[in-house]
Scaffold this active site. Structure first.
Site, PDB file in Angstrom:
ATOM      1  N   HIS A 205      47.843  29.022  45.980  1.00  0.00           N
ATOM      2  CA  HIS A 205      47.498  28.306  47.225  1.00  0.00           C
ATOM      3  C   HIS A 205      48.601  27.320  47.596  1.00  0.00           C
ATOM      4  O   HIS A 205      49.015  27.213  48.755  1.00  0.00           O
ATOM      5  CB  HIS A 205      46.209  27.483  47.055  1.00  0.00           C
ATOM      6  CG  HIS A 205      44.960  28.258  46.858  1.00  0.00           C
ATOM      7  ND1 HIS A 205      44.094  28.019  45.813  1.00  0.00           N
ATOM      8  CD2 HIS A 205      44.391  29.243  47.590  1.00  0.00           C
ATOM      9  CE1 HIS A 205      43.046  28.821  45.908  1.00  0.00           C
ATOM     10  NE2 HIS A 205      43.211  29.581  46.974  1.00  0.00           N
TER      11      HIS A 205
ATOM     12  N   SER B 215      41.183  31.797  42.226  1.00  0.00           N
ATOM     13  CA  SER B 215      40.395  30.670  41.712  1.00  0.00           C
ATOM     14  C   SER B 215      39.312  31.166  40.766  1.00  0.00           C
ATOM     15  O   SER B 215      39.018  30.527  39.747  1.00  0.00           O
ATOM     16  CB  SER B 215      39.742  29.904  42.864  1.00  0.00           C
ATOM     17  OG  SER B 215      40.716  29.335  43.683  1.00  0.00           O
TER      18      SER B 215
ATOM     19  N   ARG C  90      47.923  38.688  48.754  1.00  0.00           N
ATOM     20  CA  ARG C  90      48.376  38.991  47.388  1.00  0.00           C
ATOM     21  C   ARG C  90      48.623  40.478  47.206  1.00  0.00           C
ATOM     22  O   ARG C  90      49.605  40.883  46.627  1.00  0.00           O
ATOM     23  CB  ARG C  90      47.297  38.559  46.372  1.00  0.00           C
ATOM     24  CG  ARG C  90      47.246  37.073  46.156  1.00  0.00           C
ATOM     25  CD  ARG C  90      46.035  36.693  45.356  1.00  0.00           C
ATOM     26  NE  ARG C  90      44.823  37.067  46.074  1.00  0.00           N
ATOM     27  CZ  ARG C  90      43.612  36.615  45.792  1.00  0.00           C
ATOM     28  NH1 ARG C  90      43.438  35.810  44.766  1.00  0.00           N
ATOM     29  NH2 ARG C  90      42.567  36.982  46.491  1.00  0.00           N
TER      30      ARG C  90
ATOM     31  N   LYS D  20      30.410  32.982  48.510  1.00  0.00           N
ATOM     32  CA  LYS D  20      30.399  33.827  47.304  1.00  0.00           C
ATOM     33  C   LYS D  20      29.381  33.355  46.270  1.00  0.00           C
ATOM     34  O   LYS D  20      28.582  34.118  45.787  1.00  0.00           O
ATOM     35  CB  LYS D  20      31.789  33.832  46.669  1.00  0.00           C
ATOM     36  CG  LYS D  20      32.842  34.462  47.567  1.00  0.00           C
ATOM     37  CD  LYS D  20      34.229  34.161  47.044  1.00  0.00           C
ATOM     38  CE  LYS D  20      35.285  34.482  48.077  1.00  0.00           C
ATOM     39  NZ  LYS D  20      36.571  33.852  47.781  1.00  0.00           N
TER      40      LYS D  20
HETATM   41  O1  PNS Z   1      39.092  30.959  49.686  1.00  0.00           O
HETATM   42  P1  PNS Z   1      38.168  31.971  50.309  1.00  0.00           P
HETATM   43  O2  PNS Z   1      36.787  31.863  49.702  1.00  0.00           O
HETATM   44  O3  PNS Z   1      38.710  33.374  50.259  1.00  0.00           O
HETATM   45  O4  PNS Z   1      38.049  31.560  51.861  1.00  0.00           O
HETATM   46  C1  PNS Z   1      37.251  32.333  52.752  1.00  0.00           C
HETATM   47  C2  PNS Z   1      37.093  31.611  54.111  1.00  0.00           C
HETATM   48  C3  PNS Z   1      36.495  30.248  53.914  1.00  0.00           C
HETATM   49  C4  PNS Z   1      38.444  31.501  54.768  1.00  0.00           C
HETATM   50  C5  PNS Z   1      36.171  32.500  54.985  1.00  0.00           C
HETATM   51  O5  PNS Z   1      35.011  32.808  54.260  1.00  0.00           O
HETATM   52  C6  PNS Z   1      35.784  31.841  56.299  1.00  0.00           C
HETATM   53  O6  PNS Z   1      36.591  31.734  57.190  1.00  0.00           O
HETATM   54  N1  PNS Z   1      34.492  31.424  56.399  1.00  0.00           N
HETATM   55  C7  PNS Z   1      33.984  30.719  57.551  1.00  0.00           C
HETATM   56  C8  PNS Z   1      32.890  31.491  58.260  1.00  0.00           C
HETATM   57  C9  PNS Z   1      33.483  32.373  59.334  1.00  0.00           C
HETATM   58  O7  PNS Z   1      34.172  31.942  60.230  1.00  0.00           O
HETATM   59  N2  PNS Z   1      33.166  33.683  59.228  1.00  0.00           N
HETATM   60  C10 PNS Z   1      33.683  34.692  60.105  1.00  0.00           C
HETATM   61  C11 PNS Z   1      35.089  35.103  59.667  1.00  0.00           C
HETATM   62  S1  PNS Z   1      35.482  36.629  60.337  1.00  0.00           S
END
Ligand code: PNS
Length: 161
Positions: A17, A128, A91, A41
């Site tokens: 990150h 993570s 990645r 998650k």
């Molecule tokens: O570190 P992560 O868990 O991979 O991050 C995922 C994240 C937070 C970027 C993604 O889950 C997100 O954008 N969630 C917010 C909800 C949202 O906007 N959902 C629609 C996305 S298409």
């Protein structure tokens, strides 16, 4: 001023990150790192305040980075904070399918573009969740996370090992 949004769970922030955020900060005037309040998650290991605090500690040397948090739709948060671009690290192919879909959905919802930065190969295996797993069972994560994060993981799991 061009603002980039780097969103994530950051539970906890890893060297992968950190690398993506530092590189994003070279291309944009302002980088907003936004921690999601409730990751979809699972229940996070670290509280929102702890995840933000760790990010502040490890990014203190980058002057154009700000740390914040959000809940709800990412694009709503982006619009409210004037971020025209979302930046993510890629990645491997396994990230690509999901990230492409999210990038397209976010664009459909808001017109906001997502830019991808290729992860440093040294960190391409890092996540993570794997770091949490390794630390939970007493493995050495000192090459995978910044020292202050390793210390917190040790404090969290030390007594269990
Ligand atoms: O570190 P992560 O868990 O991979 O991050 C995922 C994240 C937070 C970027 C993604 O889950 C997100 O954008 N969630 C917010 C909800 C949202 O906007 N959902 C629609 C996305 S298409």
């Amino acid at each position: 001023m061009a603002t980039a949004l780097c969103p994530g769970s950051f539970d906890p922030v890893t060297n992968g990150h950190l690398d993506i955020i530092e590189r994003t900060a070279r291309h944009f005037d302002d980088v907003l790192v936004a921690v999601i309040r409730n990751p979809q998650k699972s229940a996070p290991l670290f509280t929102l305040a702890e995840r933000e605090e760790m990010l502040r500690e490890v990014l203190a040397h980058v002057p154009n980075v700000r740390i914040d948090h959000f809940k709800g739709l990412l694009v709503d948060y982006a619009r409210e904070h004037g971020a025209e671009s979302i930046v993510k690290g890629l990645r491997a192919i396994s990230d690509f399918d999901y990230e492409l879909q999210m990038g397209q959905m976010n664009h459909q919802l808001s017109g906001i573009d997502t830019f991808f930065i290729t992860t440093n190969p040294a960190y391409s295996f890092l996540s993570s969740s794997l770091v949490r797993d390794v630390a939970r069972f007493g493995g050495d994560v000192s090459s995978m996370v910044p020292p202050s994060v390793a210390k917190r993981l040790d404090e969290r799991f030390g007594a269990d090992n």
